[in-house]
Design an enzyme around this catalytic site. Structure first.
Site, PDB file in Angstrom:
ATOM      1  N   CYS A 103       5.343   0.692  12.696  1.00  0.00           N
ATOM      2  CA  CYS A 103       6.113   1.367  10.978  1.00  0.00           C
ATOM      3  C   CYS A 103       6.612   2.507  12.411  1.00  0.00           C
ATOM      4  CB  CYS A 103       5.768   1.889  10.044  1.00  0.00           C
ATOM      5  SG  CYS A 103       4.572   1.286   8.851  1.00  0.00           S
ATOM      6  N   THR A 132       7.889  -7.741 -13.268  1.00  0.00           N
ATOM      7  CA  THR A 132       6.778  -8.707 -14.058  1.00  0.00           C
ATOM      8  C   THR A 132       5.831  -8.750 -12.452  1.00  0.00           C
ATOM      9  OG1 THR A 132       8.506  -9.906 -14.631  1.00  0.00           O
ATOM     10  CG2 THR A 132       7.110 -11.162 -14.182  1.00  0.00           C
ATOM     11  N   ASN A 187      -5.258   3.809  11.669  1.00  0.00           N
ATOM     12  CA  ASN A 187      -4.515   2.398  12.507  1.00  0.00           C
ATOM     13  C   ASN A 187      -4.274   2.341  13.570  1.00  0.00           C
ATOM     14  OD1 ASN A 187      -3.025   4.535  10.375  1.00  0.00           O
ATOM     15  ND2 ASN A 187      -1.004   3.555  11.105  1.00  0.00           N
ATOM     16  N   ALA A 239       0.895  -1.270  -0.255  1.00  0.00           N
ATOM     17  CA  ALA A 239      -0.192   0.324  -0.088  1.00  0.00           C
ATOM     18  C   ALA A 239       1.301   0.809   0.173  1.00  0.00           C
ATOM     19  CB  ALA A 239      -1.045  -0.128   1.207  1.00  0.00           C
TER      20      ALA A 239
HETATM   21  N1  PLP Z   1      -1.443   2.513   5.083  1.00  0.00           N
HETATM   22  C1  PLP Z   1      -2.209   2.032   6.628  1.00  0.00           C
HETATM   23  C2  PLP Z   1      -2.983   3.089   7.707  1.00  0.00           C
HETATM   24  C3  PLP Z   1      -1.636   1.322   7.432  1.00  0.00           C
HETATM   25  O1  PLP Z   1      -1.554   0.715   8.657  1.00  0.00           O
HETATM   26  C4  PLP Z   1      -0.303   0.778   6.659  1.00  0.00           C
HETATM   27  C5  PLP Z   1       0.616  -0.173   7.223  1.00  0.00           C
HETATM   28  O2  PLP Z   1      -0.020  -0.505   8.395  1.00  0.00           O
HETATM   29  C6  PLP Z   1       0.199   0.994   5.401  1.00  0.00           C
HETATM   30  C7  PLP Z   1      -0.419   2.452   5.392  1.00  0.00           C
HETATM   31  C8  PLP Z   1       1.444   0.596   4.719  1.00  0.00           C
HETATM   32  O3  PLP Z   1       0.464  -0.720   3.850  1.00  0.00           O
HETATM   33  P1  PLP Z   1       2.079  -0.916   3.649  1.00  0.00           P
HETATM   34  O4  PLP Z   1       2.206  -2.688   4.666  1.00  0.00           O
HETATM   35  O5  PLP Z   1       1.182  -2.249   2.804  1.00  0.00           O
HETATM   36  O6  PLP Z   1       2.646  -0.565   2.743  1.00  0.00           O
END
Ligand code: PLP
Length: 361
Positions: A309, A226, A144, A72
């Site tokens: 993160c 790919t 999140n 994402a």
């Molecule tokens: N956006 C939100 C709200 C998330 O909770 C996360 C992952 O913790 C991300 C973006 C990033 O997703 P990805 O781990 O697929 O890069």
């Protein structure tokens, strides 16, 4: 071990694993074709990817296309960077104060980040103005850290009225509640019991993106490289499962929410609104709580002090600060998140251990 950190990631669903195995277990020599090759094996792999794409799209609005990405984070970068030319190279990007770092930091890197206020209850309301040169508005659907649900349909309307695009980070809502109202939507497989290493960007028809990764022109020329049939198939199967059992999953989450909420009733304050939120996690604080000590005292319970993160940074959560918490109150907060396979017994035991350790501080 008791896993209570489902906003960081989720375990792989058996259905997703089964779908992936066809493309990983190549003992019969058929499952490893390059999906971009024109021969039979290639076409078989491409068909599996198309099938998965449809499964992923089934949880998204009509009238758009799904572009597979590696995460994402990459999808959000593609949306924010790939629309740079629109409305002038230097247009502002308006982002809510509670966005994930993938949006927050990218907006800063691209320059002219405008921060949208978030109320104490965790809502980013539309009763605030956008800078005149805003080219892109980014408001996530479910946060999140505190789980609050944002008025994304209204934000989409407002962005449109001001000639800006609206990007929604639906990583925590996709597969759990209906995802609506956006020009671009970013999602991730590993938050819905799919594999890590794959995400997607949904783009409304008519919106052109400038590619960020160039090369073999895969994904309509917007994202070269790919694709992995196994990852795509796993994502598709996880999406199908989430769609088929959305009501059942929601009921289970609600049941666990009530249990956890009752257990954290006294001496703990809830961060973010009680009702306008996804009931899959609890973010609570307690005055004087030493969170590092709590985590080391509860080694068998996986929970979090913030987003996965950011939790290693030692900095107070930007989300909690955005809703008005002091540095200290933010540092006194923990996040507990349950999921589809969490039993009442496990939640009760895990939270019981956390409460016991917190009470002994
Ligand atoms: N956006 C939100 C709200 C998330 O909770 C996360 C992952 O913790 C991300 C973006 C990033 O997703 P990805 O781990 O697929 O890069």
């Amino acid at each position: 071990m008791i896993y209570l950190d489902h906003q960081a990631t989720t375990p792989l669903a058996p259905e997703a694993r089964d779908a992936m195995m066809t493309w990983l277990d190549t003992a019969d020599g058929s499952g490893f074709g390059n999906p971009h090759s024109p021969h039979r094996m290639g076409r078989q792999a491409a068909a599996a990817i198309d099938f998965a794409r449809d499964q992923v799209a089934a949880l998204l609005p009509a009238g758009g296309r799904v572009i597979f990405t590696g995460s994402a984070t990459e999808a959000l970068n593609l949306a924010m960077r790939g629309t740079r030319g629109r409305g002038g190279e230097g247009g502002a990007i308006s982002v809510s104060g509670i966005e994930h770092s993938a949006v927050w930091d990218t907006a800063e890197t691209l320059g002219k980040r405008h921060v949208l206020n978030v109320a104490a209850n965790g809502q980013c309301n539309t009763n605030q103005s956008l800078p005149k040169d805003t080219r892109l508005v980014c408001v996530m659907q479910v946060n999140n850290e505190i789980g609050t649900i944002q008025p994304t349909v209204e934000w989409h309307r407002k962005a449109k009225a001001e000639n800006a695009l609206f990007l929604c980070d639906a990583v925590q809502s996709y597969g759990k509640i209906e995802v609506t109202g956006a020009d671009m939507i970013a999602i991730s497989a590993h938050k819905i019991y799919g594999p890590k290493g794959i995400g997607a960007l949904w783009v409304r028809d008519g919106i052109e993106l400038r590619p960020e990764i160039t090369g073999g022109l895969q994904e309509g020329g917007v994202r070269s490289g790919t694709l992995s049939p196994a990852l795509c198939a796993g994502f598709g199967a996880a999406a199908k499962e989430a769609k088929d059992r959305m009501a059942q999953d929601a009921e289970h989450h609600e049941d666990l929410w009530t249990l956890a909420r009752d257990m954290f009733a006294s001496n703990w304050a809830l961060n973010g609104d009680e009702d306008t939120r996804w009931h899959g996690n609890l973010n609570v604080r307690r005055k004087g709580l030493d969170v590092s000590r709590l985590m080391s005292d509860c080694r068998n319970v996986m929970f979090s002090a913030g987003s996965a993160c950011a939790s290693g940074s030692g900095k107070p959560s930007q989300v909690l600060k955005a809703i008005g918490l002091s540095d200290e109150a933010a540092k006194n907060s923990i996040r507990i998140g349950w999921g589809r396979y969490t039993s009442r017994e496990d939640l009760e035991k895990g939270v019981g251990e956390i409460l016991k350790a917190a009470n002994s501080q």
